[in-house]
Design a protein around this motif. Structure first.
Motif, short mmCIF file in Angstrom:
data_model
loop_
_atom_site.label_atom_id
_atom_site.label_comp_id
_atom_site.label_asym_id
_atom_site.label_seq_id
_atom_site.Cartn_x
_atom_site.Cartn_y
_atom_site.Cartn_z
N ALA A 79 0.84 -1.21 0.00
CA ALA A 79 0.00 0.00 0.00
C ALA A 79 0.87 1.26 0.00
N ARG A 80 1.96 1.24 0.75
CA ARG A 80 2.87 2.39 0.76
C ARG A 80 3.54 2.58 -0.60
N LEU A 81 3.94 1.48 -1.22
CA LEU A 81 4.54 1.57 -2.56
C LEU A 81 3.53 2.12 -3.56
N HIS A 82 2.28 1.73 -3.41
CA HIS A 82 1.25 2.23 -4.32
C HIS A 82 1.08 3.74 -4.17
N ARG A 83 1.06 4.21 -2.93
CA ARG A 83 0.92 5.66 -2.71
C ARG A 83 2.16 6.41 -3.21
N LEU A 90 9.16 12.42 -4.07
CA LEU A 90 9.87 11.23 -3.64
C LEU A 90 10.33 11.36 -2.19
N LYS A 91 10.97 12.45 -1.87
CA LYS A 91 11.46 12.65 -0.50
C LYS A 91 10.31 12.77 0.49
N GLY A 92 9.23 13.44 0.06
CA GLY A 92 8.06 13.55 0.94
C GLY A 92 7.42 12.20 1.20
N SER A 93 7.32 11.37 0.17
CA SER A 93 6.71 10.05 0.33
C SER A 93 7.57 9.15 1.21
N LEU A 94 8.88 9.22 1.02
CA LEU A 94 9.77 8.42 1.87
C LEU A 94 9.62 8.81 3.33
#
Length: 217
Positions: free
Chosen positions: A74-78, A96-100
């Motif tokens: 689910a995290r990878l999908h987001r 990218l940095k925000g999602s990480l």
């Protein structure tokens, strides 16, 4: 011989069943000094119960592992959706940095690129041979406590970082054009023996998205 006589005999000879337990399918099980005879069937039931407890514990571990994998997917999908929503390379790097940070609690991430289209990005452009050589040597993501001084210089001096993940960003021909480094002050976050399947998928995802944005610039 009547049953009363049998019982009377056993009362007079309490060691009889102990001595002939095997013949009658009995298992001697002394406890706290007492002479106790456990039937073979009861012994099998106890063993089956023990095996059942072990299988239940193993099943629970599998269920928990499956739930962890579901959360990770689910995290990878987001993360994928956030990259797709970006309109250029700069916005993509920010996403990218925000999602990480949001999805994986990784607020220490460094991205370096040597694609010609990234040359104007002073923060992320780095065409040093040492950096390119490092990426070429990453056949698969590296996890562990070691990075060279160049990579370490990309992060603040404090807190002291204890573990790292290094992922090469490659084009369709397998040639690297960048590197993504994740860092943590937790020594167990990225270990030498951890599986790197999901890190490899993140690398492929980021590579495809960034390369598309850079070549469209």
């Amino acid at each position: 011989m009547h049953s009363e006589q049998v019982l009377a005999f056993l009362d007079e000879h309490p060691d009889f069943l102990q001595q002939h337990a095997a013949r009658f399918g009995l298992q001697a099980a002394p406890q706290t000094g007492e002479r106790v005879v456990v039937s073979f069937v009861e012994r099998q039931m106890l063993e089956l119960k023990d095996q059942n407890r072990q299988l239940e514990a193993q099943l629970q571990q599998w269920v928990e592992r499956g739930q962890d994998n579901d959360r990770l997917l689910a995290r990878l999908h987001r993360l994928t959706l956030s990259l797709l929503a970006a309109h250029d390379a700069q916005a993509m790097i920010a996403e990218l940095k925000g999602s990480l940070r949001r999805e994986f609690q990784l607020d220490r991430a460094a991205l370096k690129l040597w694609h010609p289209a990234a040359e104007g990005d002073a923060e992320h452009y780095n065409a040093r041979n040492e950096v390119q050589g490092l990426a070429r040597n990453l056949v698969s993501p590296y996890c562990g406590p070691y990075v060279n001084d160049e990579v370490l210089s990309w992060f603040p001096a404090t807190p002291v970082l204890q573990s790292f993940a290094q992922v090469a960003l490659k084009n369709e021909a397998g040639q690297p054009f960048g590197i993504l480094v994740l860092a943590s002050d937790d020594s167990q976050r990225f270990t030498l023996d951890m599986h790197t399947q999901y890190l490899a998928q993140i690398g492929e995802l980021v590579s495809a998205a960034l390369l598309s944005a850079l070549e469209a610039a």
